[in-house]
Design a protein around this motif. Structure first.
Motif, short mmCIF file in Angstrom:
data_model
loop_
_atom_site.label_atom_id
_atom_site.label_comp_id
_atom_site.label_asym_id
_atom_site.label_seq_id
_atom_site.Cartn_x
_atom_site.Cartn_y
_atom_site.Cartn_z
N ASP A 21 -57.65 -13.54 5.52
CA ASP A 21 -57.17 -12.60 4.56
C ASP A 21 -58.02 -11.35 4.24
O ASP A 21 -57.29 -10.15 4.15
CB ASP A 21 -57.09 -13.20 3.22
CG ASP A 21 -55.99 -14.45 3.07
OD1 ASP A 21 -54.93 -14.61 3.81
OD2 ASP A 21 -56.25 -15.26 2.44
N GLN A 24 -56.87 -8.84 6.97
CA GLN A 24 -55.61 -8.32 6.78
C GLN A 24 -55.70 -7.29 5.87
O GLN A 24 -55.03 -6.16 5.83
CB GLN A 24 -54.68 -9.56 6.32
CG GLN A 24 -54.06 -10.24 7.43
CD GLN A 24 -52.85 -11.02 7.17
OE1 GLN A 24 -52.70 -11.45 5.95
NE2 GLN A 24 -51.69 -10.84 7.75
N ARG A 25 -56.41 -7.31 4.80
CA ARG A 25 -56.77 -6.39 3.90
C ARG A 25 -57.30 -5.13 4.28
O ARG A 25 -57.24 -4.02 3.95
CB ARG A 25 -57.75 -6.90 2.56
CG ARG A 25 -56.68 -7.81 1.64
CD ARG A 25 -57.58 -8.09 0.40
NE ARG A 25 -58.97 -8.89 0.58
CZ ARG A 25 -59.08 -10.10 0.47
NH1 ARG A 25 -58.23 -10.84 0.68
NH2 ARG A 25 -60.26 -10.67 0.87
N SER A 189 -45.11 -3.90 0.69
CA SER A 189 -46.35 -3.46 0.09
C SER A 189 -46.70 -2.15 0.40
O SER A 189 -46.82 -2.09 1.49
CB SER A 189 -47.22 -4.53 0.53
OG SER A 189 -48.69 -4.20 0.15
N LYS A 192 -49.98 -1.38 1.84
CA LYS A 192 -50.25 -2.20 3.21
C LYS A 192 -49.56 -1.09 4.06
O LYS A 192 -49.94 -0.81 5.16
CB LYS A 192 -49.75 -3.55 3.22
CG LYS A 192 -50.90 -4.51 2.76
CD LYS A 192 -50.22 -6.03 2.82
CE LYS A 192 -51.41 -6.96 2.10
NZ LYS A 192 -50.65 -8.42 2.41
#
Length: 220
Positions: A21, A24-25, A189, A192
């Protein structure tokens, strides 16, 4: 291609949920079809493991951002090497890049050319490069299969067909909706999507002329 749960995906790759995670961020995840997210939360493909392995292999030399750009932006190039590696086990196949020229102001190569194939093919493609870096796709597939075997997950079937097989183009076309679904989810998002677009704006990384026709940019 085999479908994997998030738990299976992380177990084979050797990542904790929290670490994945965080990657990904940070914008450091490269999955198949040129996207950093699956179409459906928790559903991955075996090819996603290959994309992650390629980016991980390139990162120590190129840095995580550039490694991610290359793994995301040139899916068609490395999936061709995957198909060849599974179909022709007598030879090793590579996904490679070569540095062309030098930008003194930016302290980096003016261009990076990307290719795939046997060692003879990539060295021919990159014969004018000042430096060449290659990821051994044959080795990546073997290591992923061994990790899967230890985790009691079957990855014995071919990851993909070679480019000359009629099913290669058919499956690419059939799974175009998978890529579109992944991109659509990413767009939801705004943060993102903005991060991804900035990442993919590198114009200095391109396929060698021999493979330019099969280029597939995730930003398209």
């Amino acid at each position: 291609m085999r479908s994997l749960t998030r738990e299976q995906f992380l177990r084979i790759f050797g990542l904790t949920s929290g670490t994945f995670d965080a990657q990904q961020r940070a914008g450091h995840v490269a999955l198949a079809f040129g996207t950093p997210t699956p179409a459906t939360p928790g559903r991955y493909f075996d090819l996603d493991l290959v994309g992650m392995a390629i980016a991980a292999g390139l990162a120590p030399t190129l840095g995580r951002k550039t490694a991610t750009v290359i793994a995301l932006g040139f899916f068609n190039q490395w999936v061709a090497a995957v198909g060849h590696a599974d179909a022709d086990t007598d030879r090793k196949y590579f996904f490679a890049m070569g540095a062309m020229g030098w930008d003194e102001a930016e302290k980096r190569p003016r261009e990076i050319f990307v290719t795939n194939g046997t060692s003879e093919q990539i060295m021919s493609d990159l014969r004018d490069a000042s430096a060449v870096m290659a990821v051994n796709i044959t080795d990546i597939l073997a290591r992923l299969r061994e990790k899967a075997r230890i985790a009691h997950i079957d990855l014995s079937q071919p990851f993909f067909f070679p480019p000359e097989h009629e099913r290669f183009s058919q499956i690419i076309a059939e799974f175009e909706h998978e890529r579109e679904a992944r991109v659509a989810r990413l767009r939801r998002s705004k943060k993102k999507w903005r991060q991804h677009k900035v990442l993919m704006q590198r114009q200095d990384i391109k396929p060698v002329p021999r493979l330019a026709e099969t280029e597939m940019h995730a930003s398209s």
